[in-house]
Design a protein around this motif. Sequence first.
Motif, short mmCIF file in Angstrom:
data_model
loop_
_atom_site.label_atom_id
_atom_site.label_comp_id
_atom_site.label_asym_id
_atom_site.label_seq_id
_atom_site.Cartn_x
_atom_site.Cartn_y
_atom_site.Cartn_z
N ALA A 103 -40.01 8.16 23.81
CA ALA A 103 -39.42 8.54 22.54
C ALA A 103 -39.60 7.45 21.49
O ALA A 103 -39.90 7.74 20.32
N VAL A 104 -39.45 6.18 21.89
CA VAL A 104 -39.63 5.07 20.95
C VAL A 104 -41.07 5.04 20.43
O VAL A 104 -41.31 4.90 19.22
N GLY A 105 -42.04 5.18 21.33
CA GLY A 105 -43.44 5.19 20.91
C GLY A 105 -43.77 6.36 20.00
O GLY A 105 -44.47 6.20 19.00
N ALA A 106 -43.25 7.55 20.35
CA ALA A 106 -43.52 8.74 19.53
C ALA A 106 -42.89 8.59 18.14
O ALA A 106 -43.51 8.94 17.13
N LEU A 107 -41.66 8.08 18.09
CA LEU A 107 -40.99 7.91 16.79
C LEU A 107 -41.70 6.86 15.95
O LEU A 107 -41.81 7.02 14.72
N ALA A 108 -42.17 5.78 16.57
CA ALA A 108 -42.88 4.74 15.82
C ALA A 108 -44.19 5.30 15.24
O ALA A 108 -44.53 5.03 14.08
N THR A 109 -44.91 6.09 16.04
CA THR A 109 -46.15 6.69 15.54
C THR A 109 -45.86 7.68 14.42
O THR A 109 -46.56 7.72 13.40
N PHE A 110 -44.82 8.47 14.61
CA PHE A 110 -44.44 9.44 13.58
C PHE A 110 -44.03 8.73 12.29
O PHE A 110 -44.40 9.17 11.19
N ALA A 111 -43.29 7.63 12.41
CA ALA A 111 -42.88 6.87 11.22
C ALA A 111 -44.09 6.30 10.48
O ALA A 111 -44.12 6.26 9.25
N PHE A 112 -45.09 5.87 11.24
CA PHE A 112 -46.31 5.36 10.63
C PHE A 112 -46.99 6.44 9.78
O PHE A 112 -47.40 6.18 8.64
N TYR A 113 -47.07 7.64 10.32
CA TYR A 113 -47.69 8.73 9.56
C TYR A 113 -46.84 9.14 8.36
O TYR A 113 -47.37 9.46 7.29
N VAL A 114 -45.53 9.17 8.53
CA VAL A 114 -44.64 9.53 7.42
C VAL A 114 -44.81 8.55 6.27
O VAL A 114 -44.83 8.93 5.09
N HIS A 115 -44.93 7.26 6.60
CA HIS A 115 -45.13 6.25 5.57
C HIS A 115 -46.44 6.50 4.81
O HIS A 115 -46.48 6.42 3.57
N SER A 116 -47.51 6.81 5.55
CA SER A 116 -48.79 7.07 4.91
C SER A 116 -48.74 8.34 4.06
O SER A 116 -49.26 8.38 2.94
N TYR A 117 -48.11 9.38 4.59
CA TYR A 117 -47.93 10.60 3.82
C TYR A 117 -47.15 10.33 2.54
O TYR A 117 -47.51 10.78 1.46
N GLY A 118 -46.06 9.57 2.67
CA GLY A 118 -45.22 9.30 1.52
C GLY A 118 -45.97 8.60 0.41
O GLY A 118 -45.84 8.94 -0.77
N SER A 119 -46.78 7.60 0.77
CA SER A 119 -47.56 6.87 -0.23
C SER A 119 -48.54 7.81 -0.93
O SER A 119 -48.72 7.76 -2.15
N MET A 120 -49.18 8.68 -0.16
CA MET A 120 -50.16 9.60 -0.74
C MET A 120 -49.48 10.63 -1.65
O MET A 120 -49.95 10.91 -2.76
N PHE A 121 -48.36 11.19 -1.20
CA PHE A 121 -47.67 12.19 -2.01
C PHE A 121 -47.11 11.61 -3.29
O PHE A 121 -47.08 12.28 -4.33
N ARG A 122 -46.65 10.37 -3.23
CA ARG A 122 -46.13 9.74 -4.45
C ARG A 122 -47.26 9.58 -5.48
O ARG A 122 -47.06 9.79 -6.68
N LEU A 123 -48.44 9.20 -5.01
CA LEU A 123 -49.57 9.05 -5.91
C LEU A 123 -49.95 10.40 -6.53
O LEU A 123 -50.19 10.50 -7.75
#
Length: 435
Positions: A103-123
């Motif tokens: 669960a920790v590994g999956a959440l960390a990977t998911f958080a990484f993608y959410v961060h990348s998505y967030g940066s792209m959507f803000r732009l």
Amino acid sequence: MSSFLLYILKCALLLAVFDAFFLLVMRRSGWFRFNRIVLLAGSVLCLLLPLIPVRLPNPTIYSQWIEPVFVVAYNDSAPIVETGEAAGLGIPLWQILLLVLYAVGALATFAFYVHSYGSMFRLLRHTPGEKHPSYTLHLLDRETPSFSWMRHIVIARSDFERYPAILTHERAHVRCGHSRDLLLSSLLTVFQWFNPLVWICRTELKLLHEYEADDFVLNQGIDATQYQLLLVKKAVGEKRFLLANGFNHAQLKNRITMMQTTTKAAWKKFSLLLLLPLLAAAMLLLAECTSKEPEDLAEPTVSEKVTPAVETPAAEPETQTEPADEGEAIPFVLVETKPKFEGGDANNFSRWVNQRLQYPPEAKDKGLQGRVTVQFTVEKDGSVTGVKVLRGVHPILNEEAVRVVSLSPKWTPGTVRGEPARVVYNFPLVFQLSK
């Protein structure tokens, strides 16, 4: 083992077989769209195959994980009930730790993608877009790597004015729907974050996208040499949005090599047929063990021989009946409502067996000890039938294990779709001499 953990491991094995085959055989075959479809469809297939029950009459390497394992350890000085494993209802500590780690590994990977998505959507949200029939164009007044996501294309204004090939390249990504591929592969890496081959194939998928977009650009009549010089010029850039398709994508050498390739290995398409027996072998490795005895097996060895139950009270004849011919027994993990013993979970049965288990004196004298795995079926009426030794130690201990399990009173049967079902169990008993 936890059904969820077992499913994850099955998917990991099948994905490893598929991805390794793809990387060894299909990579750089020149069939960009075909390879892309195969990679995505094969990954989805590897997630679905473990949901199909495959059963064999003989135990497999994973059968004791699939079946419930509840251990009764009997010491000659004092009986011990180990309740750490109980038919999947009580989860052992090591399984809990594995689940937490996963669960920790999956959440960390998911958080990484959410961060990348967030940066792209803000732009995209803060950059005005010019709508076109098939895409929305966002022009930036600063130098930035071009990229596309879904129907949005982002390009620096200077690049848009000087290099029309960049827009053509990004339009190819939008036209081919590459963003949906990346979204699916991102979800797969969240689910299988610990599997390195999944990450490698995600990178391979992004490279296939670039091959396909480059091929589209060259088919528009753009000079290949000028286009390759443009790739080299734009090769060094900021890689901010890892979920998007970018013009100055990595692996530039491979892209230029594929542009110069004029032949396609048609035989590699047919080589996919070799993948079928590999996946079939992996499925057999993960097969479950049924309670049905094969009719064509030779006489089993002494340690595996089913010893008839002894000292059976006449008041409980149902424990000695043969399994009714009402269909094949269902593995415990596939039953919707699990069988219950005396109104409780499998710990109740463990305690019940422990109270009646006796260490045979002859076994003590000979120093016999070990783990005897007994298999039995809980019938639709709750009776216990088909008691046999799946893995034995010695006929003396085997006989005692079968004797006790055969004395079991009726259970509350399990159900599938609301109907009573025959359920097969593996039940290990540990005989241990005191030191």
